[in-house]
Structures are given as C-alpha cells and as structure tokens.
Design a protein around this motif. Structure first.
Motif, PDB file in Angstrom:
ATOM      1  N   ALA A  26      15.740 -14.545  -1.353  1.00 43.36           N
ATOM      2  CA  ALA A  26      14.348 -14.143  -1.217  1.00 43.36           C
ATOM      3  C   ALA A  26      13.430 -13.914  -2.407  1.00 43.36           C
ATOM      4  CB  ALA A  26      14.131 -13.072  -0.180  1.00 43.36           C
ATOM      5  N   SER A  27      14.245 -13.445  -3.409  1.00 43.33           N
ATOM      6  CA  SER A  27      13.520 -13.281  -4.747  1.00 43.33           C
ATOM      7  C   SER A  27      13.351 -14.485  -5.650  1.00 43.33           C
ATOM      8  CB  SER A  27      14.217 -12.147  -5.655  1.00 43.33           C
ATOM      9  OG  SER A  27      15.544 -12.602  -5.943  1.00 43.33           O
ATOM     10  N   GLY A  28      14.141 -15.371  -5.205  1.00 39.25           N
ATOM     11  CA  GLY A  28      14.016 -16.646  -6.239  1.00 39.25           C
ATOM     12  C   GLY A  28      15.405 -16.620  -6.990  1.00 39.25           C
ATOM     13  N   TYR A  29      16.359 -15.781  -7.132  1.00 39.91           N
ATOM     14  CA  TYR A  29      17.560 -15.997  -7.625  1.00 39.91           C
ATOM     15  C   TYR A  29      18.574 -16.637  -6.720  1.00 39.91           C
ATOM     16  CZ  TYR A  29      16.786 -12.512 -11.740  1.00 39.91           C
ATOM     17  OH  TYR A  29      16.343 -12.088 -12.844  1.00 39.91           O
ATOM     18  N   PHE A  45      12.121  -6.010  -5.102  1.00 39.20           N
ATOM     19  CA  PHE A  45      12.921  -6.785  -6.076  1.00 39.20           C
ATOM     20  C   PHE A  45      12.976  -6.466  -7.272  1.00 39.20           C
ATOM     21  CE2 PHE A  45      11.460 -10.505  -3.237  1.00 39.20           C
ATOM     22  CZ  PHE A  45      12.485 -10.445  -2.373  1.00 39.20           C
ATOM     23  N   THR A  65      17.872  -7.831  -5.107  1.00 40.85           N
ATOM     24  CA  THR A  65      17.593  -9.296  -5.321  1.00 40.85           C
ATOM     25  C   THR A  65      17.107 -10.242  -4.082  1.00 40.85           C
ATOM     26  OG1 THR A  65      19.680 -10.063  -5.543  1.00 40.85           O
ATOM     27  CG2 THR A  65      18.686  -9.620  -7.433  1.00 40.85           C
ATOM     28  N   ASP A  66      17.351  -9.549  -2.991  1.00 39.31           N
ATOM     29  CA  ASP A  66      17.315 -10.380  -1.576  1.00 39.31           C
ATOM     30  C   ASP A  66      16.620  -9.518  -0.395  1.00 39.31           C
ATOM     31  OD1 ASP A  66      17.553 -12.327  -0.131  1.00 39.31           O
ATOM     32  OD2 ASP A  66      19.673 -12.674  -0.056  1.00 39.31           O
ATOM     33  N   LYS A 110       7.795  -9.821  -8.080  1.00 38.61           N
ATOM     34  CA  LYS A 110       7.554 -10.455  -6.677  1.00 38.61           C
ATOM     35  C   LYS A 110       8.575 -11.548  -6.383  1.00 38.61           C
ATOM     36  CE  LYS A 110       3.429  -8.238  -5.604  1.00 38.61           C
ATOM     37  NZ  LYS A 110       3.611  -7.238  -4.778  1.00 38.61           N
ATOM     38  N   TYR A 111       8.609 -12.529  -7.498  1.00 37.30           N
ATOM     39  CA  TYR A 111       9.544 -13.629  -7.113  1.00 37.30           C
ATOM     40  C   TYR A 111       9.680 -14.230  -8.488  1.00 37.30           C
ATOM     41  CZ  TYR A 111      10.934 -17.953  -5.064  1.00 37.30           C
ATOM     42  OH  TYR A 111      11.853 -19.478  -4.564  1.00 37.30           O
ATOM     43  N   LYS A 112      10.970 -14.913  -8.643  1.00 36.38           N
ATOM     44  CA  LYS A 112      11.443 -15.348  -9.838  1.00 36.38           C
ATOM     45  C   LYS A 112      11.185 -16.941  -9.567  1.00 36.38           C
ATOM     46  CE  LYS A 112      12.807 -12.035 -12.358  1.00 36.38           C
ATOM     47  NZ  LYS A 112      12.103 -11.835 -13.720  1.00 36.38           N
ATOM     48  N   GLN A 113      10.783 -17.589 -10.307  1.00 36.77           N
ATOM     49  CA  GLN A 113      10.416 -19.349 -10.324  1.00 36.77           C
ATOM     50  C   GLN A 113      11.727 -19.938 -11.013  1.00 36.77           C
ATOM     51  OE1 GLN A 113       7.857 -20.561  -8.737  1.00 36.77           O
ATOM     52  NE2 GLN A 113       7.139 -18.553  -8.130  1.00 36.77           N
ATOM     53  N   LYS A 115      14.618 -20.984  -9.801  1.00 31.80           N
ATOM     54  CA  LYS A 115      15.955 -20.634  -9.260  1.00 31.80           C
ATOM     55  C   LYS A 115      17.116 -20.130 -10.358  1.00 31.80           C
ATOM     56  CE  LYS A 115      15.485 -24.243  -5.976  1.00 31.80           C
ATOM     57  NZ  LYS A 115      15.888 -25.634  -5.559  1.00 31.80           N
TER      58      LYS A 115
END
Length: 128
Positions: A26-29, A45, A65-66, A110-113, A115
C-alpha cells in the motif's frame, strides 16, 4: 513530559510471507518477506516500531510499509514480514501477543513512487 516513543501497546501480531513477495504494498514499496517490515492500519508508513513477543521477550525493529484488512476482520494489530516474525517467534505459532513501541517517526511518508524495493539500505535509513 511524555514522549510518544515511550508508550507501549499490547496487541496481537501475525505474519505474511511468500505469497505476497514481489507484490506492491500500500505504501508503494515492493514487498519482500525477507525484509524487516510490517503492515499496520494504525501507524503511518515509515514509522519504525519495536515489536516484542510478550512470552519470550524477544524483540525486532520493523518499518511500516503496508496496510491490511486483518484488524477488523481478524482482530490483529500488526502483520509482520516472515523474517521479522521469525526473529521473535516460530512461524508455526501463527499468532502471538506482542508489545508495540514507536521508535522513530522522522521518516513517515504517504506513498513511494516507482515501485522501489525495500532493501537493507532503506531499512538503515529509517533507523537513523
């Protein structure tokens, strides 16, 4: 003065592993069961948590991370990666009672772009 890192919460933990390897969290990792990470619906996250098995007092430090549906559905607070769970219990136990302590919130996001993979280098960055 009370610091957030001094507050300890007692909860139920489980683990997740190989079936999720290579999938986007969910975090992008990209998830790896071989890294010291966890899923939590409570903490942002990037939050670093110390998770201690209440029975044997073994601890592991993980990074959130999720997210997951395990809280309402199964009554669990945290889902540890297989490697993290194995550091504090046998994976055959499935569920354990743990104490959760916030260690660091300096690197929340918030989110990692793109992948990115969560590596040992990333882990060390979050611990600083």
């Amino acid at each position: 003065m009370l610091f957030l890192s001094q507050i300890v919460f007692s909860k139920t933990a489980s683990w997740y592993g190989k079936g999720f390897d290579g999938k986007l969290t969910a975090s992008g990792y990209v998830f790896s069961s071989k890294q010291l990470t966890c899923a939590s619906n409570t903490y942002p996250f990037g939050t670093v948590l110390e998770v201690t098995n209440r029975e044997n007092k073994k601890s592991v430090v993980v990074v959130v991370t999720d997210r997951g549906s395990f809280t309402e559905k199964y009554g669990r607070e945290i889902d540890l990666s297989r490697k993290a769970f194995d550091k504090i219990a046998s994976s055959s136990e499935g569920l354990i009672k743990v104490d959760i302590k916030v260690v660091n919130k300096k690197h929340i996001f918030k989110y990692k772009q793109g992948k990115p993979k969560f590596t040992k280098k990333e882990y060390k960055k979050y611990l600083k």
